[in-house]
Design an enzyme around this catalytic site. Structure first.
Site, mmCIF file in Angstrom:
data_model
loop_
_atom_site.group_PDB
_atom_site.id
_atom_site.type_symbol
_atom_site.label_atom_id
_atom_site.label_comp_id
_atom_site.label_asym_id
_atom_site.label_seq_id
_atom_site.Cartn_x
_atom_site.Cartn_y
_atom_site.Cartn_z
ATOM 1 N N GLU A 27 29.797 -13.107 0.293
ATOM 2 C CA GLU A 27 30.166 -12.277 -0.855
ATOM 3 C C GLU A 27 31.564 -12.620 -1.362
ATOM 4 O O GLU A 27 31.804 -12.729 -2.570
ATOM 5 C CB GLU A 27 30.114 -10.790 -0.479
ATOM 6 C CG GLU A 27 28.738 -10.327 -0.003
ATOM 7 C CD GLU A 27 28.605 -10.379 1.516
ATOM 8 O OE1 GLU A 27 28.023 -9.439 2.077
ATOM 9 O OE2 GLU A 27 29.081 -11.364 2.128
ATOM 10 N N CYS A 49 33.111 -6.325 3.680
ATOM 11 C CA CYS A 49 32.790 -6.826 2.342
ATOM 12 C C CYS A 49 32.509 -5.682 1.365
ATOM 13 O O CYS A 49 32.728 -5.816 0.155
ATOM 14 C CB CYS A 49 31.586 -7.764 2.413
ATOM 15 S SG CYS A 49 31.938 -9.322 3.268
ATOM 16 N N THR A 87 17.106 -34.131 35.250
ATOM 17 C CA THR A 87 17.088 -34.848 33.978
ATOM 18 C C THR A 87 18.358 -35.675 33.807
ATOM 19 O O THR A 87 18.311 -36.814 33.325
ATOM 20 C CB THR A 87 16.943 -33.859 32.804
ATOM 21 O OG1 THR A 87 15.669 -33.198 32.895
ATOM 22 C CG2 THR A 87 17.036 -34.569 31.464
ATOM 23 N N LEU A 91 23.383 -35.693 25.496
ATOM 24 C CA LEU A 91 23.080 -34.291 25.205
ATOM 25 C C LEU A 91 24.020 -33.647 24.191
ATOM 26 O O LEU A 91 24.600 -32.595 24.440
ATOM 27 C CB LEU A 91 23.075 -33.464 26.499
ATOM 28 C CG LEU A 91 21.917 -33.723 27.470
ATOM 29 C CD1 LEU A 91 22.044 -32.808 28.680
ATOM 30 C CD2 LEU A 91 20.565 -33.529 26.788
ATOM 31 N N ARG A 148 23.697 -36.087 17.427
ATOM 32 C CA ARG A 148 24.244 -37.349 16.941
ATOM 33 C C ARG A 148 23.534 -37.738 15.641
ATOM 34 O O ARG A 148 22.498 -38.387 15.656
ATOM 35 C CB ARG A 148 24.094 -38.460 17.987
ATOM 36 C CG ARG A 148 24.782 -38.124 19.296
ATOM 37 C CD ARG A 148 24.738 -39.296 20.267
ATOM 38 N NE ARG A 148 23.382 -39.721 20.602
ATOM 39 C CZ ARG A 148 22.588 -39.098 21.470
ATOM 40 N NH1 ARG A 148 22.999 -37.975 22.051
ATOM 41 N NH2 ARG A 148 21.394 -39.558 21.741
#
Length: 409
Positions: free
Chosen positions: A64, A98, A210, A218, A221
């Site tokens: 706003e 706001c 992993t 991780l 990119r």
């Protein structure tokens, strides 16, 4: 969400046009506003757009105010109409309310897409505007806006991060070959799409297996960024579940920890290498502890049951990420066992499936999910498909856990 009551308003074609523009503007900040929502605003006077704005990042002016500041002549705001995707805030946070600005600028009308689910607001903004004599309507494209801000809606109401699982597999549900190799199952366009998805989340979470097997970086990119440089100005973390602190000192995660905020969770009570922990902390990694339990399976050389792995308390991990780091969204990219635990504990809010047109075969034990222990079809974990598209040569599916009582048609 209670809001200011259920009221059905009539919205014109022009109302639809302006709110669609506001939604499009809000999307420009995807991935950059956490812990705040994405919000867009359009100011209209006598059927003409005066100015527009969107919330760029937490701490910066709300949509706003951006739209008001973009107005070339502030005098024309008196009596103008503002279209804003989310209810204007009525409380002090990182920025002032706001609603105070809208009232002081004497807007004639405010059209709100969705009521803010924040319990501190939740209709309070609309009420303040109405008390000040500003005509206010709400509920235009509220379902679309709620979906656009699914992360904010979940985190602000539940005080927990929104969790999405990303899975890449062959068409027969395999995530890796028998020899554990998984690069690359899906196509280059699919992998580029993953980078864009990553950018929308506050963190990527994975398990230590992993990290050991794939040695990933991780982090998001995009092609326009160098793969080895830090992210542009964005809130982002990497989270590794590593009960026994097995991560390698020469892993890509450790090498880039000085540039990308990284958290490792170990198991409370687990004996870890204190010298290694000190090395990792100097490298820029935060090492935290969480409750855990042993997963007993398999046998040792004597035939006795032996410890295979440790599961950390995922809910506790998520609560720590939310309360300590203000992380509102988590993208899980891991092996099948950890994925399954998120499902088993009902912690998954969304799924991204990338399905490659390849058949690996049953000799690979790496299925999309580990055993859920389901013996009856009625007990199967059910999904609702949201979108099904083609990316390169792969099928890309977004899905959500099926809500009780919903019907798939």
């Amino acid at each position: 969400m209670t809001g200011p009551g259920i009221i059905k308003y009539n919205f014109s074609e022009a109302d639809h046009t302006y709110m669609k523009l506001a939604i499009k503007l809000a999307e420009k900040a995807a991935g950059n506003t956490s812990p705040n929502p994405m919000v867009g605003a359009v100011i209209v006077r006598e059927g003409k757009i005066i100015s527009t704005g969107f919330h760029k990042k937490a701490g910066s002016p709300h949509a706003e105010i951006e739209a008001i500041n973009a107005c070339p002549d502030l005098r024309v705001l008196e009596g103008a109409t503002m279209y804003v995707t989310l209810e204007p805030c009525s409380i002090f946070g990182r920025t002032p309310p706001c609603t105070d600005t809208l009232i002081s600028r004497r807007f004639g009308e405010v059209v709100v897409g969705s009521i803010d689910p924040n319990p501190k607001i939740n209709g309070g903004g609309v009420e303040q505007l109405r008390k000040a004599g500003i005509k206010t309507r709400f509920g235009l494209f509220e379902d679309i806006i709620a979906k656009q801000n699914e992360v904010f809606f979940k985190s602000v109401a539940g005080k927990m991060p929104f969790v999405a699982l990303k899975i890449a597999s062959s068409i027969d549900g395999k995530t890796a070959l028998k020899n554990k190799k998984s690069k690359w199952i899906t196509s280059a366009p699919a992998r580029e799409t993953v980078q864009k998805i990553r950018y929308r989340y506050d963190c990527i979470l994975t398990g230590i297996n992993t990290v050991i097997e794939d040695d990933p970086l991780l982090y998001p990119r995009y092609s326009q960024y160098n793969r080895k440089t830090p992210l542009p100005d964005k809130k982002f973390f990497r989270v590794i579940l590593d009960s026994g602190l097995r991560i390698g000192r020469d892993s890509n995660i450790v090498k880039t920890a000085h540039a990308i905020r990284t958290i490792i969770f170990t198991r409370a009570g687990e004996i870890i290498d204190l010298e290694k922990a000190g090395y990792l902390e100097k490298a820029g990694i935060n090492i935290l502890k969480a409750s855990g339990r042993y997963f007993l399976t398999g046998t040792d050389d004597t035939g006795n049951t032996s410890k295979k792995s440790t599961y950390l308390d995922l809910k506790e991990v998520l609560e720590i990420l939310y309360t300590r780091y203000e992380i509102t969204s988590v993208l899980v990219e891991s092996g099948p066992a950890l994925m399954t635990e998120f499902i088993r504990q009902n912690l998954a809010d969304k799924f991204y499936f990338f399905i490659a047109p390849k058949i690996i075969g049953g000799d690979s034990p790496f299925d999309m999910f580990s055993s859920l222990g389901i013996s009856a079809m009625d007990d199967a974990f059910k999904l609702e498909f949201d979108k099904i598209t083609r990316v390169g040569g792969d099928i890309f599916i977004t899905a959500y856990p099926k809500k009780a009582g919903s019907v798939i048609v």
